[in-house]
Design a protein around this motif. Structure first.
Motif: not given
Lengths: 164, 252
Positions: A1-6, A42-43, A69-71, A74-76
């Motif tokens: 899954m991709t999100t539009d987080i920048t 999401d990594h 960030l996991e909230e 995302l995978q961090i």
């Protein structure tokens, strides 16, 4: 899954992560977050650097960054680098103001030539702003702070010492 | 000896100096002569143990076996520790702790300055990180040497005794062998002889101001870099390693 987080969003999320020992500063204000890198989907990778070699807060900071960030789903990966070495110049302007309001004098450049070794610093009192202060001990409540006292209002205070 | 073996050995020597001195200083926790100095000494301990962690992590990486920084710090036997004898000497009174620190800080400061130019990026990075802290340590110990040396009759007498005693360990700081030669050839480290004169000049300036005397000729001891230690290290390690020996692989 991709999100539009920048990357900008990530920097903003990181503004919620506080330094555990100086909770008025965020890890971004403090300058310990050096880079935010997108790996894939999401990594993300966050690069941090320690303030002092033995700073016991680093581990907590690393965990707090991950948790925040996991909230966001995302995978961090958090990576700690030593180079270039952290300097108090990286504390943001906003961070300096917040420190002073909190009662910790921010790092100063002005040197007091009257003392032994000629390198001591004039540190204005964060309470009454007087420059008539004295160094009590170069080593304070944490590795990054020195202990001062104001000779006008008599208040003892912490000074976030200059590290360059 | 391969370059990797030499590098590992060199990193262990750096790490052990910092770990053992850091542990010694931590023994002051709750026993400092005044609160400010109790805090200062434990702050120094924290910096040194932090530096040791960085050296050990890199050593573990170079070794490439299944050991991490904790294994290296806690799970070796006495002969495998390669710190100089100076740092394992007992705390004595506050003056002796300060003199020991003073003799070591000036060495570390000059060494790290040289290591900033190392061809090995990680060594240069650790040196760059640590030297900023060491400059604070050096100022602290030098100011105290002056204050105590040029202080009361009693404080003068005590630091002079400690200086005479601990000056037996300064030459070992500059010890070099095959390990150093191999790394020196690669541009990873410098020759300690390059900054030895500077070291004695720097400490002499403070000693003069403190109205103290550095013994002109002094019997010099060594062995630490080969793992041959004074009796003090065994006792120190007993305490340092206690938890890991009692509960192997325990984690906080």
């Amino acid at each position: 899954m991709t999100t539009d987080i920048t990357a900008e969003d990530i920097w903003e999320f990181l503004e919620d992560v506080k330094d555990p020992e100086v909770p008025v500063l965020t890890v971004v204000d403090l300058g310990v977050v050096r880079e935010v890198n997108h790996i894939e989907n999401d990594h993300w990778q966050i690069i941090i650097t320690p303030t002092y070699s033995g700073c016991p807060a680093m581990q907590v900071i690393e965990e707090d960054i991950k948790k925040r960030l996991e909230e966001e789903g995302l995978q961090i990966d958090v990576k700690l680098v030593l180079h270039p070495a952290w300097t108090t110049d990286w504390i943001s302007e906003k961070g300096r103001v917040k420190l002073e309001e909190y009662g910790i004098a921010p790092p100063q450049d002005e040197a007091d030539k009257s003392v032994l070794f000629g390198e001591k610093t004039i540190v204005p009192c964060p309470k009454c702003k007087s420059k008539n202060t004295k160094l009590v001990s170069q080593f304070g409540s944490t590795a990054c702070k020195a202990h001062y006292q104001c000779l006008d209002c008599q208040e003892p205070f912490d000074y976030f010492k200059c590290l360059k | 000896m391969t370059k990797e073996k030499a590098l590992f050995e060199y990193l262990i020597r750096r790490a052990d100096d910092s770990l053992i001195l850091g542990h010694r200083l931590s023994e002051w926790c709750g026993h400092g002569p005044i609160l400010e100095e109790d805090i200062a000494l434990t702050n120094l301990a924290l910096d040194l143990i932090g530096q040791a962690t960085e050296w050990f992590q890199y050593a573990a990486e170079v070794e490439g076996e299944d050991r991490d920084e904790d294994d290296l710090a806690f799970m070796r036997i006495e002969r495998e520790y390669k710190n100089v004898l100076l740092v394992e000497q007992t705390n004595g009174d506050f003056g002796k702790t300060i003199v020991r620190q003073f003799l070591f800080d000036h060495f570390q400061n000059l060494l790290f300055e040289k290591l900033l130019e190392s061809e090995d990026e990680q060594i240069a990075a650790i040196a760059a990180k640590s030297i900023k802290e060491v400059r604070y340590h050096l100022k602290h110990s030098s100011e105290w040497v002056i204050r105590l040396g040029d202080g009361t009759e009693e404080s003068h007498k005590r630091v002079q005794e400690s200086l005479t005693d601990l000056s037996r360990f300064t030459e070992e700081l500059f010890f070099q062998d095959e390990v150093d030669q191999i790394l020196n050839k690669e541009g990873i480290i410098c020759d300690t002889a390059d900054f030895k004169d500077q070291y004695y000049k720097n400490i002499q300036a403070v000693i003069d101001e403190a109205t103290l005397q550095l013994p002109e000729k002094q019997w010099q001891l060594d062995g630490g870099r080969k793992g041959v230690h004074s009796e003090h290290l065994g006792f120190l390690l007993t305490e340092l390693q206690y938890m890991q020996r009692t509960y192997p692989n325990m984690k906080w």
